[in-house]
Write an enzyme that holds these catalytic residues in place. Sequence first.
Site, PDB file in Angstrom:
ATOM      1  N   ASN A 174       0.819  -1.215   0.000  1.00 23.96           N
ATOM      2  CA  ASN A 174       0.000   0.000   0.000  1.00 23.96           C
ATOM      3  C   ASN A 174       0.849   1.258   0.000  1.00 23.96           C
ATOM      4  O   ASN A 174       1.924   1.295   0.591  1.00 23.96           O
ATOM      5  CB  ASN A 174      -0.939  -0.005   1.213  1.00 23.96           C
ATOM      6  N   HIS A 220       5.713  -0.694  -2.876  1.00 29.62           N
ATOM      7  CA  HIS A 220       5.275   0.062  -4.057  1.00 29.62           C
ATOM      8  C   HIS A 220       5.341   1.571  -3.858  1.00 29.62           C
ATOM      9  O   HIS A 220       4.711   2.322  -4.600  1.00 29.62           O
ATOM     10  CB  HIS A 220       3.864  -0.388  -4.479  1.00 29.62           C
ATOM     11  N   CYS A 225      17.072  14.914 -10.823  1.00 26.14           N
ATOM     12  CA  CYS A 225      18.117  14.641  -9.824  1.00 26.14           C
ATOM     13  C   CYS A 225      17.755  13.465  -8.912  1.00 26.14           C
ATOM     14  O   CYS A 225      18.571  13.058  -8.082  1.00 26.14           O
ATOM     15  CB  CYS A 225      18.435  15.895  -9.006  1.00 26.14           C
ATOM     16  N   CYS A 280      16.426  21.421  -8.308  1.00 30.85           N
ATOM     17  CA  CYS A 280      16.980  21.557  -9.669  1.00 30.85           C
ATOM     18  C   CYS A 280      15.959  22.034 -10.705  1.00 30.85           C
ATOM     19  O   CYS A 280      16.311  22.227 -11.868  1.00 30.85           O
ATOM     20  CB  CYS A 280      17.601  20.233 -10.119  1.00 30.85           C
ATOM     21  N   THR A 306      -4.830  -8.880   0.087  1.00 34.51           N
ATOM     22  CA  THR A 306      -4.192  -8.707  -1.234  1.00 34.51           C
ATOM     23  C   THR A 306      -4.714  -9.770  -2.193  1.00 34.51           C
ATOM     24  O   THR A 306      -4.936 -10.908  -1.791  1.00 34.51           O
ATOM     25  CB  THR A 306      -2.647  -8.763  -1.157  1.00 34.51           C
TER      26      THR A 306
HETATM   27  C1  BJW Z   1     -10.467  -7.140   1.389  1.00 38.11           C
HETATM   28  C2  BJW Z   1     -11.360  -6.159   1.822  1.00 38.11           C
HETATM   29  C3  BJW Z   1     -11.621  -6.086   3.217  1.00 38.11           C
HETATM   30  C4  BJW Z   1     -11.172  -5.998  -0.325  1.00 38.11           C
HETATM   31  N1  BJW Z   1     -11.011  -6.922   4.038  1.00 38.11           N
HETATM   32  N2  BJW Z   1      -9.888  -7.969   2.221  1.00 38.11           N
HETATM   33  C5  BJW Z   1       5.833 -12.285 -13.003  1.00 38.11           C
HETATM   34  C6  BJW Z   1       4.739 -12.869 -13.634  1.00 38.11           C
HETATM   35  C7  BJW Z   1       3.814 -12.085 -14.304  1.00 38.11           C
HETATM   36  C8  BJW Z   1       3.941 -10.700 -14.370  1.00 38.11           C
HETATM   37  C9  BJW Z   1       5.020 -10.129 -13.743  1.00 38.11           C
HETATM   38  C10 BJW Z   1       5.942 -10.908 -13.062  1.00 38.11           C
HETATM   39  N3  BJW Z   1       6.885 -10.071 -12.532  1.00 38.11           N
HETATM   40  C11 BJW Z   1       6.560  -8.805 -12.862  1.00 38.11           C
HETATM   41  C12 BJW Z   1       5.438  -8.812 -13.607  1.00 38.11           C
HETATM   42  C13 BJW Z   1       4.762  -7.604 -14.135  1.00 38.11           C
HETATM   43  C14 BJW Z   1       3.945  -6.863 -13.108  1.00 38.11           C
HETATM   44  C15 BJW Z   1       2.838  -7.782 -12.569  1.00 38.11           C
HETATM   45  O1  BJW Z   1       2.930  -8.388 -11.539  1.00 38.11           O
HETATM   46  N4  BJW Z   1       1.725  -7.833 -13.285  1.00 38.11           N
HETATM   47  C16 BJW Z   1       0.588  -8.665 -12.860  1.00 38.11           C
HETATM   48  C17 BJW Z   1      -0.664  -7.802 -12.897  1.00 38.11           C
HETATM   49  C18 BJW Z   1       0.530  -9.888 -13.707  1.00 38.11           C
HETATM   50  N5  BJW Z   1       4.792  -6.397 -12.020  1.00 38.11           N
HETATM   51  C19 BJW Z   1       5.507  -5.299 -12.124  1.00 38.11           C
HETATM   52  O2  BJW Z   1       5.509  -4.640 -13.150  1.00 38.11           O
HETATM   53  C20 BJW Z   1       6.346  -4.896 -10.936  1.00 38.11           C
HETATM   54  N6  BJW Z   1       7.663  -4.648 -11.345  1.00 38.11           N
HETATM   55  C21 BJW Z   1       8.563  -5.625 -11.586  1.00 38.11           C
HETATM   56  O3  BJW Z   1       8.359  -6.776 -11.298  1.00 38.11           O
HETATM   57  O4  BJW Z   1       9.727  -5.197 -12.180  1.00 38.11           O
HETATM   58  C22 BJW Z   1      10.523  -6.162 -12.861  1.00 38.11           C
HETATM   59  C23 BJW Z   1       9.763  -6.669 -14.087  1.00 38.11           C
HETATM   60  C24 BJW Z   1       9.034  -5.793 -14.883  1.00 38.11           C
HETATM   61  C25 BJW Z   1       8.311  -6.259 -15.990  1.00 38.11           C
HETATM   62  C26 BJW Z   1       8.309  -7.615 -16.290  1.00 38.11           C
HETATM   63  C27 BJW Z   1       9.047  -8.487 -15.477  1.00 38.11           C
HETATM   64  C28 BJW Z   1       9.779  -8.009 -14.376  1.00 38.11           C
HETATM   65  C29 BJW Z   1       5.825  -3.598 -10.362  1.00 38.11           C
HETATM   66  C30 BJW Z   1       4.475  -3.726  -9.777  1.00 38.11           C
HETATM   67  C31 BJW Z   1       3.989  -2.351  -9.317  1.00 38.11           C
HETATM   68  C32 BJW Z   1       2.556  -2.390  -8.839  1.00 38.11           C
HETATM   69  N7  BJW Z   1       2.114  -1.064  -8.659  1.00 38.11           N
HETATM   70  C33 BJW Z   1       0.762  -0.822  -8.203  1.00 38.11           C
HETATM   71  C34 BJW Z   1       0.640   0.723  -8.230  1.00 38.11           C
HETATM   72  C35 BJW Z   1      -0.542   1.350  -8.852  1.00 38.11           C
HETATM   73  C36 BJW Z   1      -0.467   2.836  -8.827  1.00 38.11           C
HETATM   74  C37 BJW Z   1      -0.698   3.488  -7.463  1.00 38.11           C
HETATM   75  O5  BJW Z   1      -0.956   2.886  -6.424  1.00 38.11           O
HETATM   76  O6  BJW Z   1      -0.655   4.708  -7.441  1.00 38.11           O
HETATM   77  O7  BJW Z   1       0.587  -1.296  -6.864  1.00 38.11           O
HETATM   78  S1  BJW Z   1      -0.472  -1.729  -9.103  1.00 38.11           S
HETATM   79  C38 BJW Z   1      -1.512  -2.096  -7.730  1.00 38.11           C
HETATM   80  O8  BJW Z   1      -1.541  -3.531  -7.476  1.00 38.11           O
HETATM   81  C39 BJW Z   1      -0.811  -1.449  -6.529  1.00 38.11           C
HETATM   82  C40 BJW Z   1      -0.966  -2.514  -5.482  1.00 38.11           C
HETATM   83  O9  BJW Z   1      -0.001  -2.350  -4.463  1.00 38.11           O
HETATM   84  C41 BJW Z   1      -0.819  -3.792  -6.263  1.00 38.11           C
HETATM   85  C42 BJW Z   1      -1.388  -5.007  -5.574  1.00 38.11           C
HETATM   86  O10 BJW Z   1      -2.746  -4.903  -5.400  1.00 38.11           O
HETATM   87  P1  BJW Z   1      -3.443  -5.390  -4.041  1.00 38.11           P
HETATM   88  O11 BJW Z   1      -2.907  -4.627  -2.919  1.00 38.11           O
HETATM   89  O12 BJW Z   1      -3.366  -6.861  -3.953  1.00 38.11           O
HETATM   90  O13 BJW Z   1      -4.945  -4.883  -4.273  1.00 38.11           O
HETATM   91  P2  BJW Z   1      -6.122  -5.544  -5.141  1.00 38.11           P
HETATM   92  O14 BJW Z   1      -7.098  -4.483  -5.432  1.00 38.11           O
HETATM   93  O15 BJW Z   1      -5.593  -6.323  -6.267  1.00 38.11           O
HETATM   94  O16 BJW Z   1      -6.755  -6.600  -4.137  1.00 38.11           O
HETATM   95  C43 BJW Z   1      -7.426  -6.205  -2.968  1.00 38.11           C
HETATM   96  C44 BJW Z   1      -7.776  -7.442  -2.176  1.00 38.11           C
HETATM   97  O17 BJW Z   1      -8.401  -7.049  -0.982  1.00 38.11           O
HETATM   98  C45 BJW Z   1      -8.780  -8.354  -2.917  1.00 38.11           C
HETATM   99  O18 BJW Z   1      -8.316  -9.702  -2.836  1.00 38.11           O
HETATM  100  C46 BJW Z   1     -10.093  -8.205  -2.099  1.00 38.11           C
HETATM  101  O19 BJW Z   1     -10.851  -9.398  -2.022  1.00 38.11           O
HETATM  102  C47 BJW Z   1      -9.541  -7.829  -0.739  1.00 38.11           C
HETATM  103  N8  BJW Z   1     -10.447  -7.021   0.095  1.00 38.11           N
HETATM  104  N9  BJW Z   1     -11.880  -5.462   0.787  1.00 38.11           N
HETATM  105  C48 BJW Z   1     -10.214  -7.870   3.565  1.00 38.11           C
HETATM  106  N10 BJW Z   1     -12.536  -5.150   3.757  1.00 38.11           N
HETATM  107 ZN    ZN Z   2      15.652  17.709  -8.894  1.00 39.97          ZN
END
Ligand code: BJW
Ligand code: ZN
Length: 250
Positions: free
Chosen positions: A105, A122, A133, A153, A191
């Site tokens: 988060n 993240h 910079c 800068c 998650t």
């Molecule tokens: C409740 C509830 C309640 C609801 N009580 N529960 C390997 C395999 C395949 C793909 C990749 C891989 N390695 C890398 C990738 C690419 C990509 C990726 O994973 N893509 C997938 C979608 C397939 N990963 C990346 O690009 C990462 N970088 C990386 O690995 O670099 C090297 C690389 C690059 C490219 C290729 C290979 C290697 C970077 C990932 C960055 C994620 N960024 C974000 C930011 C968004 C912008 C922002 O916030 O401003 O991070 S995306 C978004 O998803 C955010 C979150 O942190 C992240 C995870 O989501 P999260 O937290 O799980 O939320 P939700 O909405 O998905 O789920 C909520 C859950 O809560 C649900 O289950 C509900 O049921 C539950 N819930 N209410 C309890 N009350």
């Molecule tokens: Zn700067």
Amino acid sequence: MPDQHSAIQQARDRLARAGAITVLTGAGISADSGVPTFRGADGLWRNFRAEDLATPEAFQRDPNLVWAWYNWRRELIATKRPNPAHYAVAELERRRDCFWLVTQNVDGLHQAAGSRKLSELHGNIWKVRCTVCEKVTENREVPIPIPPTCLACGGLLRPHIVWFGETLNATDLDHGMKAAASCEVMVIIGTSGIVYPAASLAPLARAAGAFVIEINREPTPLGGIADLSFQGRASEVVPVLLDFDDRPSE
Ligand code: BJW
Ligand code: ZN
């Protein structure tokens, strides 16, 4: 799977006996505070395309559009407060010597609840980074003037957030992986478990012998590797599970 009452007891018992505990959180823990999740019926990706807003290419194409979206989210999050799940996690940290929180988060609600031993995989929506910079600074302006510029800068500032296709901060990821590989109990809260590399931490912990407890409103792929899965709201379930007696049972 044991019945709910004995499952709670088992989780509490494991937590009470564990020397090292790692907690992994996602957007679901903040959902009960009113912060939208990404996926699912009310998720951000229902109305916004990640490719248009949460990639380096999107920012290069139209930084003002991306900043407008972040301003909207900063305005929203600024009004939100931690819920009982955030406070329970912070309390667990205070009671344990060997504890680490790994959060995906960016909302800062864990810190607002008192958590200090954490990796923000993240990034953080209240930090900005200069595209020239690379200086990272805290910035709580709401709204931030668009386009924001670096005081050092004059370069264009971007949110200090990890977008799709970007690598995670090596120190944070390393700390998270070590915490996963060395814990006796991993607690995973709210998650979807589909974004990598964060999603790999649960199988890593399991492979290293940790007992894995999952709390989510819905079933997830991580349920397959969890020893115990609790389906429910984080703000209701987490305080119950973490309210255990610290004295180990015989
Ligand atoms: C409740 C509830 C309640 C609801 N009580 N529960 C390997 C395999 C395949 C793909 C990749 C891989 N390695 C890398 C990738 C690419 C990509 C990726 O994973 N893509 C997938 C979608 C397939 N990963 C990346 O690009 C990462 N970088 C990386 O690995 O670099 C090297 C690389 C690059 C490219 C290729 C290979 C290697 C970077 C990932 C960055 C994620 N960024 C974000 C930011 C968004 C912008 C922002 O916030 O401003 O991070 S995306 C978004 O998803 C955010 C979150 O942190 C992240 C995870 O989501 P999260 O937290 O799980 O939320 P939700 O909405 O998905 O789920 C909520 C859950 O809560 C649900 O289950 C509900 O049921 C539950 N819930 N209410 C309890 N009350
Ligand atoms: Zn700067």
